[in-house]
Design an enzyme around this catalytic site. Sequence first.
Site, PDB file in Angstrom:
ATOM      1  N   ASN A  26       9.697   4.437   3.079  1.00  0.00           N
ATOM      2  CA  ASN A  26       9.434   4.046   4.461  1.00  0.00           C
ATOM      3  C   ASN A  26      10.665   3.356   5.037  1.00  0.00           C
ATOM      4  O   ASN A  26      11.533   2.882   4.304  1.00  0.00           O
ATOM      5  CB  ASN A  26       8.280   3.031   4.505  1.00  0.00           C
ATOM      6  CG  ASN A  26       6.959   3.634   4.147  1.00  0.00           C
ATOM      7  OD1 ASN A  26       6.756   4.069   3.027  1.00  0.00           O
ATOM      8  ND2 ASN A  26       6.046   3.670   5.100  1.00  0.00           N
ATOM      9  N   ARG A  42       0.835  -1.215   0.000  1.00  0.00           N
ATOM     10  CA  ARG A  42       0.000   0.000   0.000  1.00  0.00           C
ATOM     11  C   ARG A  42       0.869   1.265   0.000  1.00  0.00           C
ATOM     12  O   ARG A  42       0.904   2.007  -0.990  1.00  0.00           O
ATOM     13  CB  ARG A  42      -0.937  -0.028   1.235  1.00  0.00           C
ATOM     14  CG  ARG A  42      -2.053   0.983   1.199  1.00  0.00           C
ATOM     15  CD  ARG A  42      -1.674   2.384   1.628  1.00  0.00           C
ATOM     16  NE  ARG A  42      -1.082   2.457   2.957  1.00  0.00           N
ATOM     17  CZ  ARG A  42      -0.501   3.558   3.426  1.00  0.00           C
ATOM     18  NH1 ARG A  42      -0.416   4.653   2.689  1.00  0.00           N
ATOM     19  NH2 ARG A  42       0.046   3.561   4.638  1.00  0.00           N
ATOM     20  N   ASP A  43       1.612   1.508   1.046  1.00  0.00           N
ATOM     21  CA  ASP A  43       2.378   2.762   1.137  1.00  0.00           C
ATOM     22  C   ASP A  43       3.498   2.766   0.100  1.00  0.00           C
ATOM     23  O   ASP A  43       3.848   3.823  -0.447  1.00  0.00           O
ATOM     24  CB  ASP A  43       2.968   2.912   2.548  1.00  0.00           C
ATOM     25  CG  ASP A  43       3.186   4.364   2.956  1.00  0.00           C
ATOM     26  OD1 ASP A  43       3.103   5.246   2.096  1.00  0.00           O
ATOM     27  OD2 ASP A  43       3.459   4.601   4.147  1.00  0.00           O
ATOM     28  N   CYS A  46       4.477   9.336  -0.102  1.00  0.00           N
ATOM     29  CA  CYS A  46       3.074   9.723  -0.145  1.00  0.00           C
ATOM     30  C   CYS A  46       2.900  10.621  -1.357  1.00  0.00           C
ATOM     31  O   CYS A  46       3.606  11.623  -1.484  1.00  0.00           O
ATOM     32  CB  CYS A  46       2.658  10.451   1.131  1.00  0.00           C
ATOM     33  SG  CYS A  46       0.946  11.021   1.028  1.00  0.00           S
ATOM     34  N   HIS A  61       5.191   4.838  12.704  1.00  0.00           N
ATOM     35  CA  HIS A  61       5.288   4.703  11.241  1.00  0.00           C
ATOM     36  C   HIS A  61       6.332   5.708  10.746  1.00  0.00           C
ATOM     37  O   HIS A  61       6.059   6.897  10.653  1.00  0.00           O
ATOM     38  CB  HIS A  61       3.894   5.006  10.661  1.00  0.00           C
ATOM     39  CG  HIS A  61       3.774   4.985   9.171  1.00  0.00           C
ATOM     40  ND1 HIS A  61       3.090   3.992   8.483  1.00  0.00           N
ATOM     41  CD2 HIS A  61       4.190   5.856   8.218  1.00  0.00           C
ATOM     42  CE1 HIS A  61       3.099   4.256   7.198  1.00  0.00           C
ATOM     43  NE2 HIS A  61       3.766   5.384   6.996  1.00  0.00           N
ATOM     44  N   HIS A  64       9.253   7.156   8.068  1.00  0.00           N
ATOM     45  CA  HIS A  64       9.878   7.219   6.739  1.00  0.00           C
ATOM     46  C   HIS A  64      11.346   7.574   6.983  1.00  0.00           C
ATOM     47  O   HIS A  64      11.686   8.245   7.969  1.00  0.00           O
ATOM     48  CB  HIS A  64       9.167   8.257   5.864  1.00  0.00           C
ATOM     49  CG  HIS A  64       7.807   7.787   5.408  1.00  0.00           C
ATOM     50  ND1 HIS A  64       7.532   7.465   4.096  1.00  0.00           N
ATOM     51  CD2 HIS A  64       6.656   7.565   6.094  1.00  0.00           C
ATOM     52  CE1 HIS A  64       6.262   7.072   3.992  1.00  0.00           C
ATOM     53  NE2 HIS A  64       5.706   7.123   5.194  1.00  0.00           N
TER      54      HIS A  64
HETATM   55  P1  HMG Z   1     -13.273  14.332  -2.682  1.00  0.00           P
HETATM   56  O1  HMG Z   1     -13.014  14.731  -4.079  1.00  0.00           O
HETATM   57  O2  HMG Z   1     -13.491  15.403  -1.652  1.00  0.00           O
HETATM   58  O3  HMG Z   1     -14.479  13.290  -2.633  1.00  0.00           O
HETATM   59  O4  HMG Z   1     -12.051  13.413  -2.228  1.00  0.00           O
HETATM   60  P2  HMG Z   1     -16.018  13.526  -2.444  1.00  0.00           P
HETATM   61  O5  HMG Z   1     -16.409  12.961  -1.133  1.00  0.00           O
HETATM   62  O6  HMG Z   1     -16.369  14.976  -2.731  1.00  0.00           O
HETATM   63  O7  HMG Z   1     -16.648  12.637  -3.633  1.00  0.00           O
HETATM   64  C1  HMG Z   1     -16.412  12.977  -5.005  1.00  0.00           C
HETATM   65  C2  HMG Z   1     -16.638  11.750  -5.882  1.00  0.00           C
HETATM   66  O8  HMG Z   1     -15.655  10.769  -5.586  1.00  0.00           O
HETATM   67  C3  HMG Z   1     -17.987  11.071  -5.683  1.00  0.00           C
HETATM   68  O9  HMG Z   1     -18.378  10.543  -6.955  1.00  0.00           O
HETATM   69  C4  HMG Z   1     -17.669   9.922  -4.774  1.00  0.00           C
HETATM   70  O10 HMG Z   1     -18.552   8.812  -4.908  1.00  0.00           O
HETATM   71  C5  HMG Z   1     -16.272   9.532  -5.256  1.00  0.00           C
HETATM   72  P3  HMG Z   1     -19.565  11.251  -7.775  1.00  0.00           P
HETATM   73  O11 HMG Z   1     -20.748  11.203  -6.841  1.00  0.00           O
HETATM   74  O12 HMG Z   1     -19.066  12.642  -8.014  1.00  0.00           O
HETATM   75  O13 HMG Z   1     -19.640  10.385  -8.979  1.00  0.00           O
HETATM   76  N1  HMG Z   1     -15.522   8.907  -4.170  1.00  0.00           N
HETATM   77  C6  HMG Z   1     -14.945   7.701  -4.222  1.00  0.00           C
HETATM   78  N2  HMG Z   1     -14.844   6.775  -5.191  1.00  0.00           N
HETATM   79  C7  HMG Z   1     -14.183   5.639  -4.891  1.00  0.00           C
HETATM   80  N3  HMG Z   1     -13.646   5.370  -3.676  1.00  0.00           N
HETATM   81  C8  HMG Z   1     -13.722   6.279  -2.684  1.00  0.00           C
HETATM   82  C9  HMG Z   1     -14.390   7.496  -2.955  1.00  0.00           C
HETATM   83  N4  HMG Z   1     -14.626   8.580  -2.195  1.00  0.00           N
HETATM   84  C10 HMG Z   1     -15.327   9.434  -2.947  1.00  0.00           C
HETATM   85  N5  HMG Z   1     -13.205   6.008  -1.482  1.00  0.00           N
HETATM   86  C11 HMG Z   1     -11.149  11.666  -0.835  1.00  0.00           C
HETATM   87  C12 HMG Z   1     -11.963  12.957  -0.889  1.00  0.00           C
HETATM   88  C13 HMG Z   1     -10.874  11.338   0.607  1.00  0.00           C
HETATM   89  C14 HMG Z   1     -11.992  10.555  -1.474  1.00  0.00           C
HETATM   90  C15 HMG Z   1      -9.839  11.858  -1.639  1.00  0.00           C
HETATM   91  O14 HMG Z   1      -9.196  12.992  -1.130  1.00  0.00           O
HETATM   92  C16 HMG Z   1      -8.917  10.680  -1.570  1.00  0.00           C
HETATM   93  O15 HMG Z   1      -9.204   9.613  -2.107  1.00  0.00           O
HETATM   94  N6  HMG Z   1      -7.735  10.848  -0.912  1.00  0.00           N
HETATM   95  C17 HMG Z   1      -6.797   9.756  -0.746  1.00  0.00           C
HETATM   96  C18 HMG Z   1      -5.382  10.252  -0.717  1.00  0.00           C
HETATM   97  C19 HMG Z   1      -4.461   9.091  -0.396  1.00  0.00           C
HETATM   98  O16 HMG Z   1      -4.773   7.926  -0.577  1.00  0.00           O
HETATM   99  N7  HMG Z   1      -3.237   9.419   0.107  1.00  0.00           N
HETATM  100  C20 HMG Z   1      -2.256   8.427   0.464  1.00  0.00           C
HETATM  101  C21 HMG Z   1      -2.616   7.651   1.715  1.00  0.00           C
HETATM  102  S1  HMG Z   1      -2.221   8.526   3.219  1.00  0.00           S
HETATM  103  C22 HMG Z   1      -0.535   8.189   3.496  1.00  0.00           C
HETATM  104  O17 HMG Z   1       0.127   7.662   2.651  1.00  0.00           O
HETATM  105  C23 HMG Z   1       0.073   8.479   4.850  1.00  0.00           C
HETATM  106  C24 HMG Z   1       0.289   7.217   5.703  1.00  0.00           C
HETATM  107  O18 HMG Z   1       1.151   6.315   5.061  1.00  0.00           O
HETATM  108  C25 HMG Z   1       0.885   7.595   7.070  1.00  0.00           C
HETATM  109  C26 HMG Z   1       2.061   8.559   6.972  1.00  0.00           C
HETATM  110  O19 HMG Z   1       3.099   8.234   6.366  1.00  0.00           O
HETATM  111  O20 HMG Z   1       1.894   9.653   7.520  1.00  0.00           O
HETATM  112  C27 HMG Z   1      -1.042   6.487   5.963  1.00  0.00           C
HETATM  113 MG    MG Z   2       3.392   6.480   5.086  1.00  0.00          MG
END
Ligand code: HMG
Ligand code: MG
Length: 314
Positions: free
Chosen positions: A263, A25-26, A254, A221, A223
């Site tokens: 990481n 995933r990450d 990220c 966690h 990096h």
């Molecule tokens: P948004 O654009 O605000 O979404 O994104 P929304 O709620 O306004 O919805 C817009 C449209 O997207 C809608 O469709 C929803 O159904 C669809 P429409 O009605 O317009 O046809 N939608 C989805 N479709 C599929 N799957 C979903 C989903 N959600 C909404 N889950 C949102 C908000 C949170 C969805 C977006 O910002 C997003 O997906 N962000 C993810 C970013 C990400 O994955 N980042 C990496 C992970 S975090 C990380 O790596 C850090 C970590 O490792 C720890 C660390 O190191 O600190 C964990």
């Molecule tokens: Mg991370």
Amino acid sequence: MSALPMVVPEPGLPTKVTIYEVGPRDGLQNEKTSVPTPVKAEFVQRLLQAGLPIVEATSFVHPKWVPQLADAAELMTGLTADLGDRARELPVLVPNERGLDRAVELGMRHVAVFASATETFAEKNLNRTLESQFEMFAPTVARAVAQGMDVRGYVSMCFGDPWEGAVPVDQVVAVGKRLLDLGVGQLSLGDTIGVATAGHVRALVQAFVAAGVPTDRLALHFHDTYGQALTNVHAGLQEGVTTYDASAGGLGGCPYAKSATGNLATEDLVWFLTGLGIEHGVDLAAVVGTSTWMAGQLGRPSPSAVVRALGSAG
Ligand code: HMG
Ligand code: MG
């Protein structure tokens, strides 16, 4: 040279640690190109075979936000065909109810929401404010818990933020406590851009404990941007934390924080814990073999020092 370090325990550290593998995933969310689904499936299975007790498999996030993981449903369906119930135990990220629906449809039992400790990263990673991210998580966590699912809560930017700089410890504790209040079981405190140092780690863990959160509810966690990840694990061990996230071969980052590099490599963590005589259950040679194979798939060498020292054939 020996393929394992000499074991010399250090008094006062935990005797057993859980390694929470986040490579599929990450790691893969940050690759420039999407890795083919069958390669991802083999990666997950090889990590499980290497003894990693928890392998976070993918994210049910918006496919336009993270195209590298747009095949989440296909991957989990394939893994379920191969592994049965074992695949449903693999944790997956869900940011919101839509993500939870997609995970529930496939029978997943372990999900993770991911919060930001800072305003800017909440906006960049989640399209929400620091406050409104909780409106997204509250119904997601409540429904997951009501269905008997296990929910992890990540907090990002716990030690520093590329846009805001220093992040006050109290601000991180406040975000973490709100996630716990929503029903999250374990908090993973993320050093998203790798700026943490040992004293800071100890201070943050101590602040959570002072706020009534025991260390068994915490994971760390790291990096490895500044080469501090293992020193930071050592600091966490000294505070009694027993769950550490790591990514095979040091893959990762990220996509919404450009300064986030790889990481902490699982192999580097395994080498370190083995030397301290801390039980982890992971077969180092098998993870090195997996990362060497994955490096071949990605077309570049692993950044992990241990993989470079030990790796040969995949
Ligand atoms: P948004 O654009 O605000 O979404 O994104 P929304 O709620 O306004 O919805 C817009 C449209 O997207 C809608 O469709 C929803 O159904 C669809 P429409 O009605 O317009 O046809 N939608 C989805 N479709 C599929 N799957 C979903 C989903 N959600 C909404 N889950 C949102 C908000 C949170 C969805 C977006 O910002 C997003 O997906 N962000 C993810 C970013 C990400 O994955 N980042 C990496 C992970 S975090 C990380 O790596 C850090 C970590 O490792 C720890 C660390 O190191 O600190 C964990
Ligand atoms: Mg991370």
